[in-house]
Scaffold this motif. Structure first.
Motif, PDB file in Angstrom:
ATOM      1  N   ARG A 121       0.824  -1.221   0.000  1.00 29.62           N
ATOM      2  CA  ARG A 121       0.000   0.000   0.000  1.00 29.62           C
ATOM      3  C   ARG A 121       0.850   1.259   0.000  1.00 29.62           C
ATOM      4  O   ARG A 121       0.454   2.273  -0.548  1.00 29.62           O
ATOM      5  CB  ARG A 121      -0.944  -0.002   1.194  1.00 29.62           C
ATOM      6  CG  ARG A 121      -2.161  -0.863   0.935  1.00 29.62           C
ATOM      7  CD  ARG A 121      -3.211  -0.660   1.982  1.00 29.62           C
ATOM      8  NE  ARG A 121      -3.136  -1.797   2.889  1.00 29.62           N
ATOM      9  CZ  ARG A 121      -3.453  -1.774   4.160  1.00 29.62           C
ATOM     10  NH1 ARG A 121      -3.876  -0.671   4.713  1.00 29.62           N
ATOM     11  NH2 ARG A 121      -3.368  -2.856   4.893  1.00 29.62           N
ATOM     12  N   ASN A 124       2.419   1.478  -3.740  1.00 32.33           N
ATOM     13  CA  ASN A 124       1.455   1.464  -4.827  1.00 32.33           C
ATOM     14  C   ASN A 124       0.057   1.675  -4.246  1.00 32.33           C
ATOM     15  O   ASN A 124      -0.723   0.741  -4.153  1.00 32.33           O
ATOM     16  CB  ASN A 124       1.544   0.138  -5.599  1.00 32.33           C
ATOM     17  CG  ASN A 124       0.850   0.214  -6.934  1.00 32.33           C
ATOM     18  OD1 ASN A 124       0.206   1.213  -7.255  1.00 32.33           O
ATOM     19  ND2 ASN A 124       0.965  -0.849  -7.702  1.00 32.33           N
ATOM     20  N   PRO A 125      -0.264   2.919  -3.852  1.00 33.75           N
ATOM     21  CA  PRO A 125      -1.529   3.176  -3.164  1.00 33.75           C
ATOM     22  C   PRO A 125      -2.777   2.868  -3.988  1.00 33.75           C
ATOM     23  O   PRO A 125      -3.814   2.524  -3.431  1.00 33.75           O
ATOM     24  CB  PRO A 125      -1.481   4.657  -2.814  1.00 33.75           C
ATOM     25  CG  PRO A 125      -0.246   5.204  -3.372  1.00 33.75           C
ATOM     26  CD  PRO A 125       0.532   4.112  -4.014  1.00 33.75           C
ATOM     27  N   GLU A 126      -2.711   2.978  -5.318  1.00 28.83           N
ATOM     28  CA  GLU A 126      -3.910   2.703  -6.113  1.00 28.83           C
ATOM     29  C   GLU A 126      -4.131   1.218  -6.348  1.00 28.83           C
ATOM     30  O   GLU A 126      -5.185   0.812  -6.817  1.00 28.83           O
ATOM     31  CB  GLU A 126      -3.886   3.441  -7.454  1.00 28.83           C
ATOM     32  CG  GLU A 126      -2.727   3.146  -8.357  1.00 28.83           C
ATOM     33  CD  GLU A 126      -1.510   4.033  -8.096  1.00 28.83           C
ATOM     34  OE1 GLU A 126      -0.464   3.737  -8.657  1.00 28.83           O
ATOM     35  OE2 GLU A 126      -1.600   4.990  -7.330  1.00 28.83           O
ATOM     36  N   PRO A 128      -5.280  -2.357  -5.475  1.00 27.82           N
ATOM     37  CA  PRO A 128      -6.224  -2.853  -4.462  1.00 27.82           C
ATOM     38  C   PRO A 128      -5.489  -3.738  -3.458  1.00 27.82           C
ATOM     39  O   PRO A 128      -4.532  -4.425  -3.804  1.00 27.82           O
ATOM     40  CB  PRO A 128      -7.252  -3.657  -5.257  1.00 27.82           C
ATOM     41  CG  PRO A 128      -6.603  -3.960  -6.558  1.00 27.82           C
ATOM     42  CD  PRO A 128      -5.589  -2.882  -6.803  1.00 27.82           C
TER      43      PRO A 128
END
Length: 150
Positions: A121, A124-126, A128
């Motif tokens: 997360r 790579n926050p986007e 899922p």
């Protein structure tokens, strides 16, 4: 998954430390009867797989690698139990539970409360979350179609 990881790791870790406490005895009792080469080296590998794998499960760091290490060691332990004692439920039940727990973590992943998930997360926050991907994999097809239409 947090509960499964922590309990499995905490309950299994002492087996690895017991092996290290008397590695020669472990090699004589469990590795040599299987006629495997390098019994002392394999005994150290088994001990460190259980200790390291347990710590990886507990912390949730490189969780699948830890589960794989435990799965390998437990698979050999199950083989040893069947070869030496047959299908003795008292020997196999604990090994079966460790096997199932490691297989579940390997298959499903560490869950939301794991260092692995926090790292994913963070970088790579986007993307899922891993539990969301697993939930979507088991959702009925009509539910996914309705979500795509919205």
């Amino acid at each position: 998954m947090l509960v499964l990881r922590v309990f499995t790791g905490t309950l299994l870790i002492h087996h690895g430390y017991e092996k290290l406490a008397n590695i020669e005895n472990f090699a004589d009792a469990f590795v040599r009867p299987l006629h495997l080469p390098f019994p002392i080296a394999l005994s150290y590998i088994a001990a460190f797989s259980e200790i390291g794998g347990s710590w990886l499960l507990i912390t949730g760091l490189l969780t699948r690698f830890g589960a794989l290490a435990i799965l390998g060691t437990i698979t050999v332990a199950i083989y040893h139990a069947v070869i030496t004692a047959g299908f003795n439920i008292y020997l196999l039940e604990l090994l079966g539970l460790y096997f199932a727990a490691a297989a579940a973590v390997l298959t499903v992943g560490p869950g939301r409360l794991a260092i692995d998930e926090l790292i994913v997360r963070r970088f790579n926050p986007e993307m899922p979350s891993q539990p969301k991907v697993a939930d979507d994999a088991f959702a009925p097809a009509d539910t996914l179609a309705q979500g795509a239409e919205a």
